[in-house]
Design an enzyme around this catalytic site. Structure first.
Site, mmCIF file in Angstrom:
data_model
loop_
_atom_site.group_PDB
_atom_site.id
_atom_site.type_symbol
_atom_site.label_atom_id
_atom_site.label_comp_id
_atom_site.label_asym_id
_atom_site.label_seq_id
_atom_site.Cartn_x
_atom_site.Cartn_y
_atom_site.Cartn_z
ATOM 1 N N TYR A 158 0.829 -1.208 0.000
ATOM 2 C CA TYR A 158 0.000 0.000 0.000
ATOM 3 C C TYR A 158 0.865 1.261 0.000
ATOM 4 O O TYR A 158 0.686 2.158 -0.829
ATOM 5 C CB TYR A 158 -0.909 -0.029 1.229
ATOM 6 C CG TYR A 158 -1.834 1.149 1.367
ATOM 7 C CD1 TYR A 158 -3.000 1.234 0.626
ATOM 8 C CD2 TYR A 158 -1.542 2.184 2.259
ATOM 9 C CE1 TYR A 158 -3.863 2.306 0.763
ATOM 10 C CE2 TYR A 158 -2.401 3.255 2.414
ATOM 11 C CZ TYR A 158 -3.557 3.312 1.659
ATOM 12 O OH TYR A 158 -4.406 4.390 1.802
ATOM 13 N N LYS A 162 1.245 4.080 -2.969
ATOM 14 C CA LYS A 162 0.825 5.448 -2.670
ATOM 15 C C LYS A 162 1.983 6.437 -2.834
ATOM 16 O O LYS A 162 1.785 7.574 -3.277
ATOM 17 C CB LYS A 162 0.252 5.509 -1.252
ATOM 18 C CG LYS A 162 -1.090 4.810 -1.096
ATOM 19 C CD LYS A 162 -2.181 5.483 -1.917
ATOM 20 C CE LYS A 162 -3.554 4.922 -1.603
ATOM 21 N NZ LYS A 162 -4.646 5.659 -2.269
#
Length: 280
Positions: A158, A162
């Site tokens: 993640y 990001k």
């Protein structure tokens, strides 16, 4: 206030709490709104809330999987055809799942890349191309995360994707500036949403919540409206001289280092136990 009168705003991931809140906020302030999510039926509540506040202006809801470029192109074309042009985009859709790095399944890694990185590229490029063709400028806001600049254990996939989005947005801000398209990021910390509810309300919820709150200087976790208010500002003319910015909305969590959902004792050589919310 009608900062978005005569403007069209597209929101992805609009069935989720943050996307829905932004869609309703700009609809209330005069925008015609297009909302995307993976399945059109997920958008019923968002559409109903927008229609309650928008005084009869148009709302277009489409099921668009942003990992499928053909679907993205068709969806963006439909929005431009319906409303004439797209003035603002909130690229909000994303995906996250906890996993230790040593146990990260490749299929989950690839899902993070497909949704967060490639999918957001797809929607941003398609909308930017539409904005350039309309020659009217525009604004794009990308929802990254405080994890875009601060690692969080068990969220490597993640955070990595990001962080990639943050650099993508910086590049877009530079290259699209001559087309009068502004691009910025928001970096939310821990926000009370349907995505975080399983952690905050599950068996270890009290441990997670207590430790997260202890590292949040404003003394509470975030709400969807906190993020939506910042996004609306960045999409509006009030932010006309802001581009290439990555703005935290985390209650100060990253001042102390991004609050951790899980901890391990690094004094334990070869240990692999991760505990929720600190020590038990």
């Amino acid at each position: 206030m009608s900062r978005f009168a005569g403007r069209t705003v597209l929101v992805t991931g609009a069935a989720g709490d943050i996307g829905q809140e932004l869609a309703v906020m700009v609809a209330r302030e005069g925008a015609e709104v297009a909302v995307f999510d993976r399945l059109p039926e997920l958008l019923d509540e968002t559409v109903a809330r927008c229609r309650e506040v928008n005084g009869g202006r148009g709302v277009l809801a489409l099921g668009v999987d942003q990992t499928r470029r053909e679907a993205v192109d068709e969806g963006v074309s439909a929005v431009a055809e319906r409303f004439g042009r797209i003035d603002g985009l909130f690229a909000n859709a994303g995906y996250g799942k906890f996993a230790p790095f040593l146990e990260q399944p490749q299929r989950e890694w690839e899902r993070h890349v497909a949704v967060n990185l490639t999918g957001t590229f797809n929607i941003c490029q398609a909308v930017a191309q539409s904005m350039v063709a309309a020659r009217a400028g525009g604004a794009i806001v990308v929802n990254t995360s405080s994890g875009a600049r601060q690692h969080t254990d068990l969220l490597s996939a993640y955070c990595t994707t990001k962080a990639g989005l943050r650099m993508l947005a910086t590049g877009m801000a530079s290259e699209l500036g001559s087309h009068r398209i502004r691009v910025n990021c928001v970096m939310p910390g821990v926000i009370e949403t349907g995505m975080t509810a399983p952690m905050l309300q599950g068996p270890d919820g009290a441990a997670h919540r207590g430790f997260l709150l202890s590292d949040t200087p404003v003394g509470r976790l975030g709400e969807a409206g906190d993020v939506a208010a910042l996004v609306a500002f960045l999409l509006s003319g009030d932010a006309a001289f802001i581009t290439g910015a990555s703005v935290p909305v985390d209650g100060g969590q990253t001042i102390l280092g991004h609050p951790r959902w899980f901890r391990t004792d690094h004094r334990d050589a070869h240990g692999s136990e991760w505990l929720a919310g600190g020590w038990r």
